[in-house]
Design a protein around this motif. Sequence first.
Motif, PDB file in Angstrom:
ATOM      1  N   GLY A 158      53.465 -43.813 -72.987  1.00 54.50           N
ATOM      2  CA  GLY A 158      54.010 -44.193 -74.292  1.00 54.50           C
ATOM      3  C   GLY A 158      53.059 -43.905 -75.435  1.00 54.50           C
ATOM      4  O   GLY A 158      53.459 -43.384 -76.479  1.00 54.50           O
ATOM      5  N   LYS A 159      51.792 -44.235 -75.245  1.00 51.72           N
ATOM      6  CA  LYS A 159      50.795 -44.002 -76.291  1.00 51.72           C
ATOM      7  C   LYS A 159      50.572 -42.511 -76.500  1.00 51.72           C
ATOM      8  O   LYS A 159      50.451 -42.036 -77.627  1.00 51.72           O
ATOM      9  CB  LYS A 159      49.478 -44.688 -75.940  1.00 51.72           C
ATOM     10  CG  LYS A 159      48.423 -44.583 -77.018  1.00 51.72           C
ATOM     11  CD  LYS A 159      48.965 -45.020 -78.358  1.00 51.72           C
ATOM     12  CE  LYS A 159      48.171 -46.108 -78.984  1.00 51.72           C
ATOM     13  NZ  LYS A 159      48.693 -46.488 -80.306  1.00 51.72           N
ATOM     14  N   ALA A 160      50.536 -41.754 -75.404  1.00 52.56           N
ATOM     15  CA  ALA A 160      50.365 -40.304 -75.505  1.00 52.56           C
ATOM     16  C   ALA A 160      51.517 -39.693 -76.293  1.00 52.56           C
ATOM     17  O   ALA A 160      51.299 -38.862 -77.179  1.00 52.56           O
ATOM     18  CB  ALA A 160      50.276 -39.695 -74.114  1.00 52.56           C
ATOM     19  N   ALA A 161      52.736 -40.114 -75.978  1.00 53.84           N
ATOM     20  CA  ALA A 161      53.912 -39.609 -76.697  1.00 53.84           C
ATOM     21  C   ALA A 161      53.830 -39.976 -78.173  1.00 53.84           C
ATOM     22  O   ALA A 161      54.134 -39.152 -79.043  1.00 53.84           O
ATOM     23  CB  ALA A 161      55.187 -40.164 -76.074  1.00 53.84           C
ATOM     24  N   VAL A 175      45.361 -34.880 -75.327  1.00 55.39           N
ATOM     25  CA  VAL A 175      46.154 -36.065 -75.000  1.00 55.39           C
ATOM     26  C   VAL A 175      46.566 -36.042 -73.527  1.00 55.39           C
ATOM     27  O   VAL A 175      46.526 -37.073 -72.850  1.00 55.39           O
ATOM     28  CB  VAL A 175      47.378 -36.182 -75.931  1.00 55.39           C
ATOM     29  CG1 VAL A 175      48.330 -37.263 -75.458  1.00 55.39           C
ATOM     30  CG2 VAL A 175      46.919 -36.475 -77.354  1.00 55.39           C
ATOM     31  N   VAL A 176      46.924 -34.874 -73.016  1.00 59.25           N
ATOM     32  CA  VAL A 176      47.264 -34.768 -71.595  1.00 59.25           C
ATOM     33  C   VAL A 176      46.057 -35.154 -70.742  1.00 59.25           C
ATOM     34  O   VAL A 176      46.179 -35.895 -69.764  1.00 59.25           O
ATOM     35  CB  VAL A 176      47.766 -33.346 -71.250  1.00 59.25           C
ATOM     36  CG1 VAL A 176      47.819 -33.133 -69.741  1.00 59.25           C
ATOM     37  CG2 VAL A 176      49.133 -33.110 -71.868  1.00 59.25           C
ATOM     38  N   LEU A 201      43.116 -39.056 -67.297  1.00 56.60           N
ATOM     39  CA  LEU A 201      41.935 -39.892 -67.056  1.00 56.60           C
ATOM     40  C   LEU A 201      42.233 -41.385 -67.153  1.00 56.60           C
ATOM     41  O   LEU A 201      41.351 -42.215 -66.930  1.00 56.60           O
ATOM     42  CB  LEU A 201      40.828 -39.536 -68.060  1.00 56.60           C
ATOM     43  CG  LEU A 201      40.219 -38.147 -67.903  1.00 56.60           C
ATOM     44  CD1 LEU A 201      39.270 -37.848 -69.063  1.00 56.60           C
ATOM     45  CD2 LEU A 201      39.494 -38.023 -66.564  1.00 56.60           C
ATOM     46  N   GLY A 202      43.472 -41.731 -67.511  1.00 60.11           N
ATOM     47  CA  GLY A 202      43.846 -43.140 -67.624  1.00 60.11           C
ATOM     48  C   GLY A 202      43.432 -43.786 -68.930  1.00 60.11           C
ATOM     49  O   GLY A 202      43.421 -45.000 -69.055  1.00 60.11           O
ATOM     50  N   LYS A 203      43.098 -42.980 -69.915  1.00 62.26           N
ATOM     51  CA  LYS A 203      42.666 -43.509 -71.218  1.00 62.26           C
ATOM     52  C   LYS A 203      43.845 -43.927 -72.095  1.00 62.26           C
ATOM     53  O   LYS A 203      43.698 -44.785 -72.958  1.00 62.26           O
ATOM     54  CB  LYS A 203      41.824 -42.476 -71.976  1.00 62.26           C
ATOM     55  CG  LYS A 203      40.616 -41.990 -71.233  1.00 62.26           C
ATOM     56  CD  LYS A 203      39.543 -43.030 -71.196  1.00 62.26           C
ATOM     57  CE  LYS A 203      38.280 -42.461 -70.557  1.00 62.26           C
ATOM     58  NZ  LYS A 203      37.277 -43.473 -70.358  1.00 62.26           N
TER      59      LYS A 203
END
Length: 83
Positions: A44-47, A32-33, A38-40
């Motif tokens: 918020g979405k990563a969290a 996820v990091v 990479l801007g994917k």
Amino acid sequence: MNNLSIQVPSSFAAVFSIGEDDPGRSILTAAVVKWFELGKVSQGKAAEILGISRASFLDVLADFQVSAWQYSESELNEELSID
């Protein structure tokens, strides 16, 4: 939620369980990091994927020595341009 199972040697799992009991969680966090870097995915979405707050995700980024500010070269040039 989808589940993904992979088999890895015990020695491999031990490398990825640094600071966590579950090597799968550690691998997901690293992925996820990288997706964020990479801007994917957004912060918020990563969290959300990790089931943590955005503030906690910023701490994770610091642990991985990844900047919370991800700019492309053109975005950075635009921000730095003087009118």
